[in-house]
Design an enzyme around this catalytic site. Structure first.
Site, PDB file in Angstrom:
ATOM      1  N   SER A 131       0.830  -1.197   0.000  1.00 49.63           N
ATOM      2  CA  SER A 131       0.000   0.000   0.000  1.00 49.63           C
ATOM      3  C   SER A 131       0.868   1.251   0.000  1.00 49.63           C
ATOM      4  O   SER A 131       1.969   1.262   0.570  1.00 49.63           O
ATOM      5  CB  SER A 131      -0.843  -0.021   1.275  1.00 49.63           C
ATOM      6  N   TYR A 155      -1.841  -1.093  10.996  1.00 46.95           N
ATOM      7  CA  TYR A 155      -2.121  -1.623   9.658  1.00 46.95           C
ATOM      8  C   TYR A 155      -0.923  -1.381   8.731  1.00 46.95           C
ATOM      9  O   TYR A 155      -0.435  -2.295   8.069  1.00 46.95           O
ATOM     10  CB  TYR A 155      -3.383  -0.960   9.065  1.00 46.95           C
ATOM     11  N   LYS A 159       1.945  -3.958   6.641  1.00 50.12           N
ATOM     12  CA  LYS A 159       2.345  -3.919   5.220  1.00 50.12           C
ATOM     13  C   LYS A 159       3.866  -3.803   5.108  1.00 50.12           C
ATOM     14  O   LYS A 159       4.505  -4.492   4.315  1.00 50.12           O
ATOM     15  CB  LYS A 159       1.667  -2.752   4.496  1.00 50.12           C
TER      16      LYS A 159
END
Ligand code: NAD
Ligand code: WQD
Length: 352
Positions: A131, A155, A159
């Protein structure tokens, strides 16, 4: 006749996964989807089958959690996969701050389990959904793949850690091939209006929220921050049509067959920045609906402006986004107006 390449798609019932599976089927791949349906519906799978026509028979679905190692092993024992596209993961930034262990468990343990089973069965080609969040608040623009990486929430850290994990696994065993795709802001839906984004609960992201306002599920859109140093004071992002993004995955799969590739990272964006107010106005134009706005404070952790450098993907993947924000809003509205409650209505009919 040679057998079609068989791709395991984790999280393939989800928003980006379902669009990608459709593009893969249309491009002649055979696909096996595993998804625990935590944030998706099996209705998406049946609609992908329907949209793929005859090729729909090349799609099979297993309701499975990727952390269920015995189940994953059984699947790998029965099917020879040429590569894996790994979408499965939790993605709500705010929720990740509230429930970090749930995010680390799902995203990190899930990926470790997947990589272990892949290694055990000799399938060492992976495309991973990373991302633009790994660029944090970028100091320069556009974001190139060489920029320093950071994460502002659990989050984002999952990643970042998974990217690092892939680089370590490759360094330990050069038989592995990884393509890490850093998506910018995926929006829109398939032009048929049959598949689209259907998040469970109140949406966190801009476009699904606008969509809920347009169909009457939310009264107004809160605009998070009107005092940024941007053209109209609102945040700027690189929105990319989900069908363009899905096509980026077929380009990534082709890249995995390049004998020279090791562990490579590519941005998937359009290279263009659009503000919140510009997006609202494009959506209003496409839908004929007025979106009431409430101007509020900045959302903590939000960057001011983020958009991609697309040079590397264009040069090395031979891929470039085709659609602009008009098409994104047109297709988002087409999906929303035909499915104001996403897949729920059909899922209820089926008793799912
Ligand atoms: P999504 O929630 O629609 O899809 C993810 C899918 O994974 C869901 O169907 C969910 O049920 C499934 N899943 C989650 N945990 C699982 C598990 N342990 N086992 C099996 N299935 C599991 O999200 P999306 O927008 O399609 O995102 C796909 C991937 O792309 C995610 O990894 C996300 O982090 C990443 N990504 C998304 C965006 C975005 O804005 N949508 C941007 C950048 C990266
Ligand atoms: C876009 C713009 C908001 C909602 C997030 C994740 C990122 C990636 C994509 C997964 C910002 C504004 C939003 C609202 C608003 N996902 N906004 N009102 O924050 O760029 O990225 O999704 O990897 O990791 O962080 O996307 O759609 O939430 O926000 O004003 O109700 O819209 O402030 O400027 P973001 P977004």
């Amino acid at each position: 006749m040679t057998r079609p390449m068989c791709i395991l798609v984790t999280g393939g019932a989800g928003y980006i996964g379902s669009h990608t599976v459709l593009q893969l089927l249309l491009n002649g791949y055979s696909t096996v989807v595993v998804d625990n349906l935590d944030n998706s519906s099996e209705v998406a799978i049946s609609r992908v089958r329907e949209l793929a026509g005859d090729r729909g028979r090349n799609l099979s679905f297993h309701k499975m959690d990727i952390r269920d190692k015995p189940a994953l092993e059984q699947l790998f024992a029965s099917t020879k996969f040429d590569a894996v596209i790994h979408f499965a993961g939790l993605k709500a930034v705010g929720e990740s701050v509230q429930k970090p262990l749930m995010y680390y468990n799902n995203n990190i343990v899930g990926t470790i389990t997947l990589l272990e089973v892949m290694a055990a069965y000799g399938c060492k080609k992976l495309v991973f959904s990373s991302s633009a969040t790994v660029y944090g608040w970028p100091k320069e623009l556009p974001c190139t793949e060489e920029f320093p990486l950071s994460a502002a929430n659990p989050y984002g850290r999952t990643k970042l850690m998974i990217e690092e994990m892939c680089r370590d696994v490759y360094a330990s065993d050069p038989e592995w091939k990884f393509v890490l795709l850093r998506y910018f802001n995926p929006v829109g839906a398939h032009p048929s209006g049959r598949i689209g984004e259907d998040p469970h609960g109140i949406p966190n992201n801009l476009m699904p929220f606008i969509q809920h306002v347009a169909v009457g599920r939310q009264p107004a859109l809160k605009v998070f921050g009107t005092d940024y140093s941007t053209k109209d004071g609102t945040g700027v992002r690189d929105y990319i049509h989900v069908v363009d993004l899905a096509d980026g995955h077929t380009a990534a799969l082709a890249k995995l067959s390049d004998p020279k590739i090791g562990c490579e990272v590519y941005n998937l964006g359009t290279g263009k920045g659009t503000s919140v107010l510009e997006m609202v106005s494009a959506f209003e134009k496409a839908s004929g609906k007025k979106i009431p706005l409430i101007k509020t404070a900045r959302r903590p952790g939000d960057a001011e402006i983020v958009y991609a450098s697309t040079t590397k993907a264009e040069r090395e993947l031979n891929w470039k986004a085709k659609y602009g924000i008009e098409e994104m809003c047109r297709d988002q509205w087409n999906w929303a107006s035909r499915n104001p409650y996403g897949y729920q209505t059909e899922a209820k009919k089926l008793g799912a």
